[in-house]
Design a protein around this motif. Structure first.
Motif, mmCIF file in Angstrom:
data_model
loop_
_atom_site.group_PDB
_atom_site.id
_atom_site.type_symbol
_atom_site.label_atom_id
_atom_site.label_comp_id
_atom_site.label_asym_id
_atom_site.label_seq_id
_atom_site.Cartn_x
_atom_site.Cartn_y
_atom_site.Cartn_z
ATOM 1 N N SER A 28 5.816 4.332 3.610
ATOM 2 C CA SER A 28 6.151 3.587 2.396
ATOM 3 C C SER A 28 6.139 2.093 2.650
ATOM 4 N N LYS A 98 -4.209 -0.187 0.348
ATOM 5 C CA LYS A 98 -3.842 -1.214 -0.636
ATOM 6 C C LYS A 98 -5.039 -2.131 -0.898
ATOM 7 N N HIS A 108 4.615 1.048 -2.555
ATOM 8 C CA HIS A 108 3.497 1.982 -2.402
ATOM 9 C C HIS A 108 3.852 3.054 -1.373
ATOM 10 N N THR A 109 3.238 4.219 -1.517
ATOM 11 C CA THR A 109 3.441 5.311 -0.570
ATOM 12 C C THR A 109 2.107 5.897 -0.155
ATOM 13 N N TYR A 133 -2.009 8.870 -2.212
ATOM 14 C CA TYR A 133 -1.586 7.480 -2.262
ATOM 15 C C TYR A 133 -0.934 7.227 -3.617
ATOM 16 N N ASP A 134 0.289 6.764 -3.603
ATOM 17 C CA ASP A 134 1.054 6.512 -4.827
ATOM 18 C C ASP A 134 1.061 7.725 -5.759
#
Length: 365
Positions: A28, A98, A108-109, A133-134
């Motif tokens: 995260s 990202k 964000h994760t 992702y997210d």
């Protein structure tokens, strides 16, 4: 954002012998008061080990996992080293992804779910490995073709890289079809007294207001291979019902609810309805008839209260259990146990010869 939902659409045949081993890694970025990396391992949906970037140590979460220490010298040290490496990889991968999405700051994760299943009656196995992702699918491993699939354009670079690594996909398949299954069998044997137990729930009918749906709430059952449904005149209802998810209780058991819309049900027809709980491998069903006299409400008069009931008529233990279960679910969601809507075939890194968990997830760059 896709929302993961495990809707078990039973055909009234639930396998009592399907075991699973799952790992969830969550990296995260800028999440307040939460470790930048968390790993959770589950056997049959029971958490058995945990690692996070704050403790920097992989630790057992079940007493029966102490048996691993006796059988496998250096087990926890090896797993800790593997996860420390994965932590660094995930930290880099978040920044890489990202950039792929033209993002800079913000929360964000980056997650991976991998594991295997084993039917101890038929011997059938299955494996899965997918990244997100997210909360969205990012890249998924297809076990049959031994290739990575990119459901989003931002993952195409990663797909080509991973599909081009010599022996990577073969090793991944070997891990999930052999190494993972071998460890799953060991864990089931270690935790046999816990994992193979059966506990029946208490079942209650709840209703908030006279116009609200009637909720059939089952709590305290184990394992989570169950069916909970409404039926009318002996036939299962598929309409006017809303199934809740299976939630964890603080004591390791589970709970689930299913709502019935009674707005169009005539008072004289209530007796035609009943809620049915079925536990896999248990021949006796728990049947609760739709009877106004047994419905717990927070309006008007209720039936005679029992010890532990609140003044409103709702069982205090049930409400507390529901709240605790929800909090546990939220925590597990953050840690990556609740993942994506679809669960495709796939698995996780496969270059470990001894470990239950595999090594790092691989660089996405």
């Amino acid at each position: 954002m896709k929302k993961f939902m495990l809707l078990l659409l039973f055909c009234h045949v639930a396998s009592p012998v399907l075991h699973s081993l799952k790992y969830f890694y969550t990296g995260s970025s800028q999440v307040p008061n939460f470790p930048e990396f968390v790993s959770v391992g589950l056997v049959d949906d029971v958490e058995f080990d945990h690692y996070d970037s704050n403790t920097q140590r992989n630790e057992p979460k079940q007493d029966w996992m102490e048996k691993v220490t006796a059988d496998e010298a250096g087990y926890w040290d090896r797993q800790t080293q593997i996860l420390q490496g994965s932590q660094q990889v995930f930290k880099g991968n978040i920044e890489t992804v990202k950039k792929r999405f033209n993002q800079t700051g913000g929360v964000h994760t980056y997650q991976v779910m991998y594991g295997c299943e084993w039917d101890d009656e038929t011997g059938a196995t299955n494996g899965f490995n997918q990244y997100g992702y997210d909360g969205e699918d990012f890249i998924v491993f297809d076990l049959e073709t031994k290739t990575w699939i990119a459901p989003t354009p931002q993952a195409v670079i990663t797909k080509h890289k991973w599909n081009g690594l010599p022996g990577e996909t073969e090793g991944r398949k070997h891990y999930l079809t052999q190494i993972c299954v071998d460890w799953l069998k060991k864990y089931v044997d270690y935790g046999r007294s816990t994992l193979l137990r059966k506990e029946l729930p208490s079942v209650s009918l709840l209703q908030k207001t006279p116009s609200s749906p009637v909720t059939c709430h089952a709590s305290g059952f184990y394992p989570n291979k169950i069916m909970l449904f409404w039926r009318r005149d002996g036939e299962e209802l598929l309409e006017d019902v809303d199934h809740g998810e299976i939630l964890h209780n603080h004591d390791g058991t589970f709970q689930k609810s299913v709502d019935l819309d009674v707005s169009s049900v005539k008072p004289g027809d209530w007796g035609r309805y009943s809620c049915v709980f079925q536990l896999a491998g248990d021949e006796k069903d728990i049947v609760t008839k739709l009877d106004p006299k047994v419905i717990k409400t927070n309006w008007g008069k209720t039936e005679i209260k029992r010890d532990g009931d609140s003044p409103s008529g709702f069982p205090t233990g049930g409400v507390v259990g529901a709240v605790v279960g929800l909090l546990v679910l939220v925590a597990i969601c953050i840690a990556g146990v609740i993942f994506w809507k679809k669960r495709n075939n796939g698995f996780e890194k496969a270059n470990t010869s001894d470990g239950s968990a595999s090594s790092d997830a691989g660089s996405a760059s």
